[in-house]
Design an enzyme around this catalytic site. Structure first.
Site, PDB file in Angstrom:
ATOM      1  N   ASN A  59      -3.408  -6.426   2.997  1.00 52.43           N
ATOM      2  CA  ASN A  59      -2.069  -6.232   3.548  1.00 52.43           C
ATOM      3  C   ASN A  59      -1.116  -6.007   2.379  1.00 52.43           C
ATOM      4  OD1 ASN A  59       0.446  -6.486   4.731  1.00 52.43           O
ATOM      5  ND2 ASN A  59       0.214  -8.657   5.256  1.00 52.43           N
ATOM      6  N   TRP A  60      -0.681  -4.774   2.225  1.00 46.16           N
ATOM      7  CA  TRP A  60       0.176  -4.445   1.071  1.00 46.16           C
ATOM      8  C   TRP A  60       1.621  -4.895   1.255  1.00 46.16           C
ATOM      9  CZ3 TRP A  60      -1.304   1.055  -1.253  1.00 46.16           C
ATOM     10  CH2 TRP A  60      -2.573   0.952  -1.845  1.00 46.16           C
ATOM     11  N   LYS A  61       1.978  -5.282   2.483  1.00 45.18           N
ATOM     12  CA  LYS A  61       3.353  -5.722   2.760  1.00 45.18           C
ATOM     13  C   LYS A  61       4.355  -4.649   2.303  1.00 45.18           C
ATOM     14  CE  LYS A  61       1.691 -10.422   2.456  1.00 45.18           C
ATOM     15  NZ  LYS A  61       1.960 -11.829   2.166  1.00 45.18           N
ATOM     16  N   HIS A 114       2.213 -11.450  11.893  1.00 44.48           N
ATOM     17  CA  HIS A 114       2.156 -12.040  10.549  1.00 44.48           C
ATOM     18  C   HIS A 114       3.299 -13.052  10.419  1.00 44.48           C
ATOM     19  CE1 HIS A 114       2.354 -12.526   6.223  1.00 44.48           C
ATOM     20  NE2 HIS A 114       1.127 -12.068   6.168  1.00 44.48           N
ATOM     21  N   GLU A 132       5.302 -13.623   8.183  1.00 41.23           N
ATOM     22  CA  GLU A 132       6.545 -13.059   7.633  1.00 41.23           C
ATOM     23  C   GLU A 132       7.340 -12.345   8.727  1.00 41.23           C
ATOM     24  OE1 GLU A 132       4.706 -11.027   4.339  1.00 41.23           O
ATOM     25  OE2 GLU A 132       4.220 -12.974   3.459  1.00 41.23           O
ATOM     26  N   GLU A 175      -3.811 -17.887   8.805  1.00 36.83           N
ATOM     27  CA  GLU A 175      -3.089 -17.867   7.529  1.00 36.83           C
ATOM     28  C   GLU A 175      -2.068 -19.006   7.493  1.00 36.83           C
ATOM     29  OE1 GLU A 175      -3.113 -13.609   5.767  1.00 36.83           O
ATOM     30  OE2 GLU A 175      -1.428 -13.771   7.130  1.00 36.83           O
ATOM     31  N   GLY A 180       0.853 -16.349  -0.689  1.00 34.70           N
ATOM     32  CA  GLY A 180       1.568 -15.977  -1.904  1.00 34.70           C
ATOM     33  C   GLY A 180       1.897 -17.141  -2.824  1.00 34.70           C
ATOM     34  N   SER A 214      -3.605 -16.656  -0.274  1.00 30.93           N
ATOM     35  CA  SER A 214      -4.051 -16.841  -1.657  1.00 30.93           C
ATOM     36  C   SER A 214      -5.555 -16.684  -1.858  1.00 30.93           C
ATOM     37  CB  SER A 214      -3.567 -18.196  -2.198  1.00 30.93           C
ATOM     38  OG  SER A 214      -2.148 -18.221  -2.225  1.00 30.93           O
ATOM     39  N   GLY A 245      -3.281 -10.516   0.666  1.00 31.70           N
ATOM     40  CA  GLY A 245      -2.008  -9.903   0.299  1.00 31.70           C
ATOM     41  C   GLY A 245      -2.024  -9.441  -1.152  1.00 31.70           C
ATOM     42  N   GLY A 246      -1.521 -10.289  -2.035  1.00 32.73           N
ATOM     43  CA  GLY A 246      -1.359  -9.944  -3.448  1.00 32.73           C
ATOM     44  C   GLY A 246      -2.588  -9.323  -4.097  1.00 32.73           C
TER      45      GLY A 246
HETATM   46  P1  PGA Z   1      -1.570 -13.539  -0.153  1.00 31.00           P
HETATM   47  O1  PGA Z   1      -1.044 -13.028   1.303  1.00 31.00           O
HETATM   48  O2  PGA Z   1      -3.012 -13.140  -0.259  1.00 31.00           O
HETATM   49  O3  PGA Z   1      -0.692 -12.841  -1.128  1.00 31.00           O
HETATM   50  O4  PGA Z   1      -1.406 -15.036  -0.159  1.00 31.00           O
HETATM   51  C1  PGA Z   1      -1.864 -13.132   2.419  1.00 31.00           C
HETATM   52  C2  PGA Z   1      -1.182 -12.540   3.619  1.00 31.00           C
HETATM   53  O5  PGA Z   1       0.017 -12.771   3.824  1.00 31.00           O
HETATM   54  O6  PGA Z   1      -1.830 -11.821   4.403  1.00 31.00           O
END
Ligand code: PGA
Length: 249
Positions: free
Chosen positions: A9-11, A96, A98, A166, A172, A212, A233-234
């Protein structure tokens, strides 16, 4: 029995220059790996069309990060499931944390979005997870159970939905729950799915862990019985990091 899925997920990250990461991922995603693990990248909407073109023939699926529940019309700035499908998406992440936090999305809205995604013939990746305060209050299972019940559309099959657990506090932050805690939540989610959709569907539905996930912790997390892949994510922004996780899966 359940083929693992590693989804990135590149956000709100990435411009056209980032597409080279998908090129590199494609080179590393060998036929042998493709047989063992599914791989998906969800770039920002601006890159969906070109990412789909770049991913063509690599075996990498392209997904979107959100969609509107409606079919079309007066919703400035929003995108319908049919529009995402039109530019090459085969899956859409919905709910998600977020989106739930930044846009106040409720389980009911997430469910409606998932329905729109499935109606378009795509896979809905439905995200759930507790906050730090909820975990500390001993409410993680209750919170996640409620989200699962409220967000999964009725009567779906195992290939239409992927659940992503999650924990909000793990996203993150570099923090992850203990392996025992991850295992407990995943087992509980599968029980909830069994109650909602039947044992057979629950046994086939993929439940990803997210928060993470890095190349160095992926093997332990993905080795757990009810963990069928990762939402990353990251570590999905760089081909070398992401492929480390795909290899671990
Ligand atoms: P992260 O994000 O791997 O950067 O912790 C995961 C996500 O929000 O899908």
């Amino acid at each position: 029995m359940r083929k693992p899925l590693v989804a990135g997920n590149w956000k709100m990250n990435g411009t056209r220059a980032s597409l080279n990461e998908i090129v590199e991922m494609g080179k590393a995603y060998s036929l042998a790996l493709r047989g063992k693990v599914d791989m998906l990248i969800a770039p920002p909407s601006t890159l969906l069309y070109t990412a789909s073109a770049v991913a063509l023939g690599t075996g990498i699926a392209i997904g979107a990060q959100d969609c509107h529940a409606g079919a079309a019309g007066a919703h400035t700035g929003d995108l319908a499931a049919s529009q995402l499908f039109d530019v090459g998406a085969s899956a859409v992440i919905v709910g998600h944390s977020e989106r739930r936090a930044d846009h106040g999305e409720t389980d009911t809205q997430v469910k409606a979005k998932a329905e729109a995604v499935i109606a378009q013939g795509m896979v809905a990746i439905i995200c759930v997870g507790e906050t730090k305060a909820q975990r500390e209050a001993g409410k993680a299972l209750a919170v996640v159970g409620k989200q699962v019940k409220g967000s999964i559309p009725a009567g779906v099959s195992a290939d239409q939905v992927v659940i992503a657990y999650e924990p909000v506090w793990a996203i993150g932050t570099g923090l992850t729950p203990t392996l025992a805690d991850i295992a407990e939540v995943h087992a509980d989610i599968r029980k909830t799915i069994a109650r909602l959709l039947g044992k057979e569907t629950a046994a086939k539905m993929r439940i990803l862990y997210g928060g993470s996930v890095k190349p160095n912790n992926a093997k332990d997390i993905l080795g757990l019985a009810d963990v069928d892949g990762a939402l990353v994510g990251g570590a999905s922004l760089k081909a070398s990091d992401f492929m480390g996780i795909v290899e671990a899966a």
